[in-house]
Write an enzyme that holds these catalytic residues in place. Structure first.
Site, short mmCIF file in Angstrom:
data_model
loop_
_atom_site.label_atom_id
_atom_site.label_comp_id
_atom_site.label_asym_id
_atom_site.label_seq_id
_atom_site.Cartn_x
_atom_site.Cartn_y
_atom_site.Cartn_z
N ARG A 70 0.93 -1.37 0.04
CA ARG A 70 0.06 -0.01 0.03
C ARG A 70 0.82 1.19 0.04
O ARG A 70 0.76 1.96 -0.91
CB ARG A 70 -0.79 -0.04 1.28
CG ARG A 70 -2.11 0.89 1.23
CD ARG A 70 -1.91 2.35 1.43
NE ARG A 70 -1.34 2.57 2.84
CZ ARG A 70 -1.07 3.80 3.32
NH1 ARG A 70 -0.73 4.88 2.33
NH2 ARG A 70 -0.65 3.86 4.49
N GLU A 92 -3.51 10.98 10.33
CA GLU A 92 -2.75 11.59 9.27
C GLU A 92 -1.69 12.95 9.80
O GLU A 92 -2.43 13.82 10.52
CB GLU A 92 -3.28 11.93 8.16
CG GLU A 92 -2.47 12.53 6.77
CD GLU A 92 -3.06 12.63 5.64
OE1 GLU A 92 -2.64 12.64 4.61
OE2 GLU A 92 -4.49 12.70 5.64
#
Length: 506
Positions: free
Chosen positions: A14, A144
């Site tokens: 990923r 994030e």
């Protein structure tokens, strides 16, 4: 001392696929996924981002289908988004059971990218988690830009963590998204969080923009991180992620308080496979998996290894399915050469060993590293010199230009008399031979006739390999062969010819 078991999550398929120009096919993803879980034995793998493409959907289906049949489905994870259930529906179609939900870990990202308040963001996250739970999908949450969040909006981060502590979340994942943390910050930030929430599971996701990925991994573990995200060969966006091989070696050698289940003997194999599939070459000096990292070049090092393994460390190549090599080149000593001879089952007396050593040093000035496979060719070249040297090719100029015939100017000494001649030919070697013919005509000598010309390089060598030219000649005494060795094919032929000249000149 209490030992803590750490989860290793590989995200090569990923985050590693975000390496510029890298895209794994469905079959490549399945192959890598199988090897990561069954051979390398990482705890979890993150294999895709939801909603990317039809090809990605099929790749995830292939992996989840295999994983469900082999009791690995809970170890297969997919990056998802806060998107009112679109990602959840994608996961259901793909057959995946664990989502890694991407959320905003810094107030800066939340305010300027999403343009939402913390409460709005938290509310949407809660809806997503509840929907996932309803469909039997477990949730991990990425924060994030968490590292900048801790630097610049710590109150927001802890408000977020307090909210997550009340949600049915398996893991909270702390990414240094831009790779900006120092080792001290990695320790301090994770320690502060773990002290406040000791019972929550926190993964640390380090990037390598300042080449601090492995150092930050160490400090994150010391601070109490419960899991790590790594990639094979350190693949990933920009400078990549914390590399799998180096991180595992560091944990095993320097952190006895940490236990992991990774099979380090498979690290090199998976590294080479990912190199092949991705097309991203491993730097030769990359720790653990680079081509040169277990190669001793200096003769003194080989000598020390012979005497008491003086240049060995805990980082032994056999741990990773590799072997130590002893390079041959201008820095080589007799010890390096003896090591390579032993591996080939060859023995030389001291006088011949000195000759071979000197020849390797000469070749090393032209070619940085002489390989073990080159060694029999060098020995053959050196020990073939059974003649008295009466002819010496002093120097030559070889030219080759488009639209013009190749030409050569040669300086040659025969029995202490030096000649210089120039000539053209159909090729550089032909031009060289025509110049030699002119010299021999002056001396009223007869050249041997060239009967056969064969060129070979050691098996598995590259374009810069040593080249052996074997020429068969015929004169009034019959046929004979001479060999020449050099990194340049024409030069090796000239050396073979020089041997012939010495044989025929009385």
């Amino acid at each position: 001392m209490a030992v803590k078991r750490i989860e290793i999550m590989d995200t090569t398929l990923r985050d590693g696929e975000q390496t510029s120009s890298v895209s794994f096919s469905a079959s490549e993803k399945l192959t890598i996924a199988k090897l990561l879980l069954e051979e390398l034995k990482v705890d979890r793998i993150e294999i895709a981002s939801a909603r990317v493409s039809e090809g990605e959907l099929q790749a995830v289906k292939d992996v989840t289908n295999w994983a469900s049949k082999n009791n690995h489905l809970q170890a297969v994870e997919v990056l998802t988004f806060v998107d009112k259930g679109v990602s959840i529906n994608w996961m259901l179609e793909a057959g995946a059971k664990v989502q890694n939900l991407l959320t905003k870990g810094s107030l800066n990202h939340l305010t300027h990218q999403l343009k939402k308040t913390p409460n709005q963001h938290f509310s949407e996250i809660e809806e997503n988690i509840q929907l996932a739970e309803k469909h039997g999908i477990a949730t991990n949450v990425y924060l994030e830009d968490w590292s900048n969040g801790m630097r610049n909006s710590k109150a927001y981060v802890f408000e977020f963590l307090e909210f997550l502590s009340r949600q049915p979340v398996k893991r909270i994942m702390l990414p240094d998204t831009l790779g900006v943390l120092t080792p001290q910050e990695s320790y301090d930030f994770i320690k502060e969080i773990k002290d406040l929430y000791p019972n929550l599971h926190f993964d640390f996701h380090a990037h390598n923009d300042y080449d601090l990925g492995v150092s930050n991994v160490m400090e994150g573990l010391k601070a109490g991180a419960d899991g790590l995200h790594l990639t094979v060969n350190g693949m990933g966006e920009r400078a990549g992620n914390a590399p799998m091989a180096s991180s595992i070696a560091v944990i095993n050698d320097f952190m006895p308080e940490i236990e992991i289940g990774v099979n380090e003997t498979f690290l090199f194999t998976i590294s080479k496979l990912v190199e092949t599939f991705s097309g991203v070459m491993i730097p030769s000096n990359k720790p653990v998996v680079g081509a040169n990292v277990f190669t001793q070049t200096a003769g003194i090092h080989a000598d020390g290894d012979n005497k008491n393994n003086l240049y060995f460390s805990e980082l032994m190549p056999e741990r990773f399915g590799r072997t130590r090599q002893y390079a041959l080149g201008k820095s080589s000593g007799k010890a390096n050469i003896q090591k390579n001879l032993q591996e080939l089952g060859l023995q030389l007396n001291d006088e011949d060993l000195k000759k071979v050593t000197q020849r390797i040093i000469e070749l090393g000035d032209k070619k940085q590293v002489v390989t073990k496979e080159d060694l029999p060719y060098i020995i053959s070249d050196v020990l073939d010199r059974t003649y008295e040297e009466k002819v010496k090719v002093n120097s030559y100029v070889l030219t080759h230009s488009k639209g013009l015939k190749p030409s050569t100017t040669v300086s040659i000494t025969i029995n202490n008399e030096t000649f210089e001649e120039s000539s053209q030919g159909d090729g550089q070697f032909d031009a060289f031979m025509n110049a030699i013919k002119r010299v021999f005509k002056k001396k009223k000598l007869e050249l041997a006739a060239l009967i056969d010309y064969a060129v070979r390089i050691p098996p598995g060598s590259n374009s810069d390999a040593l080249c052996e030219t074997i020429i068969t000649w015929r004169n009034s005494s019959g046929e004979f062969k001479t060999r020449g060795l050099d990194s340049d094919q024409t030069v090796s032929a000239i050396k073979a010819t020089e041997k012939m000249l010495n044989i025929i000149v009385s």
